[in-house]
Scaffold this motif. Structure first.
Motif, PDB file in Angstrom:
ATOM      1  N   TYR A  32     -18.430 -15.032 -12.271  1.00 45.64           N
ATOM      2  CA  TYR A  32     -17.592 -16.228 -12.351  1.00 45.64           C
ATOM      3  C   TYR A  32     -18.139 -17.213 -13.381  1.00 45.64           C
ATOM      4  O   TYR A  32     -19.354 -17.347 -13.537  1.00 45.64           O
ATOM      5  CB  TYR A  32     -17.549 -16.941 -10.995  1.00 45.64           C
ATOM      6  N   CYS A  33     -17.256 -17.910 -14.035  1.00 43.21           N
ATOM      7  CA  CYS A  33     -17.637 -19.096 -14.777  1.00 43.21           C
ATOM      8  C   CYS A  33     -17.646 -20.254 -13.780  1.00 43.21           C
ATOM      9  O   CYS A  33     -16.879 -20.262 -12.810  1.00 43.21           O
ATOM     10  CB  CYS A  33     -16.650 -19.356 -15.902  1.00 43.21           C
ATOM     11  N   MET A  34     -18.528 -21.218 -14.032  1.00 37.39           N
ATOM     12  CA  MET A  34     -18.683 -22.300 -13.075  1.00 37.39           C
ATOM     13  C   MET A  34     -18.756 -23.633 -13.804  1.00 37.39           C
ATOM     14  O   MET A  34     -19.073 -23.691 -15.002  1.00 37.39           O
ATOM     15  CB  MET A  34     -19.928 -22.089 -12.222  1.00 37.39           C
ATOM     16  N   ALA A  35     -18.470 -24.688 -13.076  1.00 33.91           N
ATOM     17  CA  ALA A  35     -18.416 -26.002 -13.710  1.00 33.91           C
ATOM     18  C   ALA A  35     -18.701 -27.101 -12.701  1.00 33.91           C
ATOM     19  O   ALA A  35     -18.631 -26.886 -11.482  1.00 33.91           O
ATOM     20  CB  ALA A  35     -17.040 -26.234 -14.331  1.00 33.91           C
ATOM     21  N   TRP A  36     -19.016 -28.258 -13.226  1.00 38.11           N
ATOM     22  CA  TRP A  36     -19.149 -29.471 -12.442  1.00 38.11           C
ATOM     23  C   TRP A  36     -18.052 -30.447 -12.873  1.00 38.11           C
ATOM     24  O   TRP A  36     -17.814 -30.639 -14.065  1.00 38.11           O
ATOM     25  CB  TRP A  36     -20.512 -30.126 -12.649  1.00 38.11           C
ATOM     26  N   PHE A  37     -17.431 -31.060 -11.893  1.00 39.28           N
ATOM     27  CA  PHE A  37     -16.454 -32.122 -12.099  1.00 39.28           C
ATOM     28  C   PHE A  37     -16.921 -33.356 -11.330  1.00 39.28           C
ATOM     29  O   PHE A  37     -17.768 -33.253 -10.445  1.00 39.28           O
ATOM     30  CB  PHE A  37     -15.074 -31.688 -11.573  1.00 39.28           C
ATOM     31  N   ARG A  45     -10.038 -36.891 -11.492  1.00 40.14           N
ATOM     32  CA  ARG A  45     -11.185 -35.995 -11.569  1.00 40.14           C
ATOM     33  C   ARG A  45     -11.378 -35.555 -13.016  1.00 40.14           C
ATOM     34  O   ARG A  45     -10.420 -35.196 -13.695  1.00 40.14           O
ATOM     35  CB  ARG A  45     -10.970 -34.782 -10.665  1.00 40.14           C
ATOM     36  N   GLU A  46     -12.615 -35.594 -13.493  1.00 39.84           N
ATOM     37  CA  GLU A  46     -12.889 -35.203 -14.865  1.00 39.84           C
ATOM     38  C   GLU A  46     -13.949 -34.117 -14.919  1.00 39.84           C
ATOM     39  O   GLU A  46     -14.865 -34.065 -14.089  1.00 39.84           O
ATOM     40  CB  GLU A  46     -13.357 -36.409 -15.690  1.00 39.84           C
ATOM     41  N   GLY A  47     -13.817 -33.246 -15.910  1.00 43.16           N
ATOM     42  CA  GLY A  47     -14.802 -32.202 -16.110  1.00 43.16           C
ATOM     43  C   GLY A  47     -16.063 -32.756 -16.731  1.00 43.16           C
ATOM     44  O   GLY A  47     -16.003 -33.589 -17.630  1.00 43.16           O
ATOM     45  N   VAL A  48     -17.201 -32.294 -16.240  1.00 43.93           N
ATOM     46  CA  VAL A  48     -18.502 -32.776 -16.715  1.00 43.93           C
ATOM     47  C   VAL A  48     -19.206 -31.719 -17.551  1.00 43.93           C
ATOM     48  O   VAL A  48     -19.664 -31.993 -18.651  1.00 43.93           O
ATOM     49  CB  VAL A  48     -19.386 -33.185 -15.526  1.00 43.93           C
ATOM     50  N   ALA A  49     -19.320 -30.514 -17.012  1.00 42.20           N
ATOM     51  CA  ALA A  49     -20.050 -29.452 -17.704  1.00 42.20           C
ATOM     52  C   ALA A  49     -19.556 -28.101 -17.218  1.00 42.20           C
ATOM     53  O   ALA A  49     -19.133 -27.958 -16.075  1.00 42.20           O
ATOM     54  CB  ALA A  49     -21.549 -29.579 -17.460  1.00 42.20           C
ATOM     55  N   ILE A  50     -19.617 -27.126 -18.107  1.00 44.95           N
ATOM     56  CA  ILE A  50     -19.173 -25.777 -17.779  1.00 44.95           C
ATOM     57  C   ILE A  50     -20.212 -24.774 -18.268  1.00 44.95           C
ATOM     58  O   ILE A  50     -20.852 -25.000 -19.304  1.00 44.95           O
ATOM     59  CB  ILE A  50     -17.788 -25.500 -18.400  1.00 44.95           C
ATOM     60  N   ILE A  51     -20.372 -23.683 -17.534  1.00 39.08           N
ATOM     61  CA  ILE A  51     -21.284 -22.617 -17.938  1.00 39.08           C
ATOM     62  C   ILE A  51     -20.580 -21.291 -17.689  1.00 39.08           C
ATOM     63  O   ILE A  51     -19.977 -21.082 -16.640  1.00 39.08           O
ATOM     64  CB  ILE A  51     -22.621 -22.713 -17.166  1.00 39.08           C
ATOM     65  N   ASP A  52     -20.645 -20.407 -18.675  1.00 39.81           N
ATOM     66  CA  ASP A  52     -19.960 -19.129 -18.465  1.00 39.81           C
ATOM     67  C   ASP A  52     -20.918 -18.121 -17.838  1.00 39.81           C
ATOM     68  O   ASP A  52     -22.013 -18.469 -17.410  1.00 39.81           O
ATOM     69  CB  ASP A  52     -19.304 -18.646 -19.747  1.00 39.81           C
ATOM     70  N   ARG A  53     -20.506 -16.874 -17.768  1.00 38.94           N
ATOM     71  CA  ARG A  53     -21.252 -15.874 -16.982  1.00 38.94           C
ATOM     72  C   ARG A  53     -22.644 -15.619 -17.521  1.00 38.94           C
ATOM     73  O   ARG A  53     -23.558 -15.314 -16.769  1.00 38.94           O
ATOM     74  CB  ARG A  53     -20.467 -14.560 -16.948  1.00 38.94           C
ATOM     75  N   VAL A  54     -22.818 -15.730 -18.834  1.00 37.31           N
ATOM     76  CA  VAL A  54     -24.106 -15.375 -19.426  1.00 37.31           C
ATOM     77  C   VAL A  54     -24.860 -16.569 -19.983  1.00 37.31           C
ATOM     78  O   VAL A  54     -25.910 -16.406 -20.590  1.00 37.31           O
ATOM     79  CB  VAL A  54     -23.933 -14.309 -20.531  1.00 37.31           C
ATOM     80  N   GLY A  55     -24.358 -17.766 -19.778  1.00 39.92           N
ATOM     81  CA  GLY A  55     -25.170 -18.911 -20.118  1.00 39.92           C
ATOM     82  C   GLY A  55     -24.635 -19.952 -21.056  1.00 39.92           C
ATOM     83  O   GLY A  55     -25.023 -21.117 -20.917  1.00 39.92           O
ATOM     84  N   PRO A  56     -23.803 -19.634 -22.058  1.00 43.80           N
ATOM     85  CA  PRO A  56     -23.317 -20.705 -22.934  1.00 43.80           C
ATOM     86  C   PRO A  56     -22.665 -21.828 -22.146  1.00 43.80           C
ATOM     87  O   PRO A  56     -21.977 -21.603 -21.157  1.00 43.80           O
ATOM     88  CB  PRO A  56     -22.300 -19.975 -23.824  1.00 43.80           C
ATOM     89  N   THR A  57     -22.922 -23.057 -22.619  1.00 40.35           N
ATOM     90  CA  THR A  57     -22.491 -24.231 -21.886  1.00 40.35           C
ATOM     91  C   THR A  57     -21.703 -25.179 -22.770  1.00 40.35           C
ATOM     92  O   THR A  57     -21.738 -25.085 -24.003  1.00 40.35           O
ATOM     93  CB  THR A  57     -23.721 -24.979 -21.350  1.00 40.35           C
ATOM     94  N   PHE A 100     -11.788 -16.689 -14.769  1.00 40.59           N
ATOM     95  CA  PHE A 100     -11.148 -16.673 -16.081  1.00 40.59           C
ATOM     96  C   PHE A 100     -11.228 -17.988 -16.855  1.00 40.59           C
ATOM     97  O   PHE A 100     -10.967 -18.014 -18.055  1.00 40.59           O
ATOM     98  CB  PHE A 100      -9.680 -16.264 -15.919  1.00 40.59           C
ATOM     99  N   LEU A 101     -11.578 -19.072 -16.199  1.00 43.26           N
ATOM    100  CA  LEU A 101     -11.673 -20.354 -16.888  1.00 43.26           C
ATOM    101  C   LEU A 101     -13.085 -20.503 -17.428  1.00 43.26           C
ATOM    102  O   LEU A 101     -13.986 -20.977 -16.730  1.00 43.26           O
ATOM    103  CB  LEU A 101     -11.318 -21.495 -15.932  1.00 43.26           C
ATOM    104  N   CYS A 102     -13.298 -20.095 -18.676  1.00 39.00           N
ATOM    105  CA  CYS A 102     -14.661 -20.018 -19.198  1.00 39.00           C
ATOM    106  C   CYS A 102     -14.858 -20.756 -20.518  1.00 39.00           C
ATOM    107  O   CYS A 102     -15.976 -20.828 -21.014  1.00 39.00           O
ATOM    108  CB  CYS A 102     -15.072 -18.563 -19.382  1.00 39.00           C
ATOM    109  N   ALA A 106     -11.515 -25.647 -20.386  1.00 37.90           N
ATOM    110  CA  ALA A 106     -11.329 -25.562 -18.934  1.00 37.90           C
ATOM    111  C   ALA A 106     -11.837 -26.799 -18.212  1.00 37.90           C
ATOM    112  O   ALA A 106     -11.522 -27.007 -17.039  1.00 37.90           O
ATOM    113  CB  ALA A 106     -12.018 -24.322 -18.392  1.00 37.90           C
ATOM    114  N   LEU A 107     -12.612 -27.644 -18.894  1.00 37.08           N
ATOM    115  CA  LEU A 107     -13.019 -28.915 -18.301  1.00 37.08           C
ATOM    116  C   LEU A 107     -11.837 -29.869 -18.187  1.00 37.08           C
ATOM    117  O   LEU A 107     -11.927 -30.882 -17.489  1.00 37.08           O
ATOM    118  CB  LEU A 107     -14.128 -29.559 -19.134  1.00 37.08           C
TER     119      LEU A 107
END
Length: 125
Positions: A32-37, A45-57, A100-102, A106-107
């Motif tokens: 999964y890709c993951m994020a903080w809002f 609600r606003e997007g703060v940071a996102i990280i994909d499966r292998v690390g790029p942010t 899929f939101l990577c 997606a923020l």
């Protein structure tokens, strides 16, 4: 199904630091890709940071250079290290996961498949 539980919020003075954690269960989140809002009272609600499966942010401009998103797939946990906190960082912080939101765009969407319940961060001046 993925369950997300945030922790680590609290009250801190401006200039201080906090580290938020988001523990995942129900599925291995390495795919999964993951994020903080975050959402402040009276604001969207606003997007703060996102990280994909292998690390790029990617980060929203207001936290670039102060916040760091990371993940430990062996622990099924997402982190947000927050330094040099400002009163305007005060908000409820949520983690989110989606297969899929990577991309950085997606923020800007709340169409993430899974959300945690949030942890409160309060920064006083």
């Amino acid at each position: 199904q993925v369950q997300l539980v945030e922790s680590g919020g609290g009250s801190v003075q401006a200039g201080g630091s906090l580290r938020l954690s988001c523990a995942a269960s129900g599925s291995t989140v390495s795919t999964y890709c993951m994020a903080w809002f975050r959402q402040a009272p009276g604001k969207e609600r606003e997007g703060v940071a996102i990280i994909d499966r292998v690390g790029p942010t990617s980060y929203t401009d207001s936290v670039q250079g102060r916040f760091t998103i990371s993940r430990d797939n062996s622990k099924n946990t997402l982190y947000l290290q927050m330094n040099s906190l400002k009163p305007e960082d005060t908000a409820m912080y949520y983690c989110a996961a989606d297969k899929f939101l990577c991309s950085s765009w997606a923020l800007n969407t709340r169409a993430w498949n899974y959300w945690g319940q949030g942890t409160q961060v309060t920064v006083s001046s």
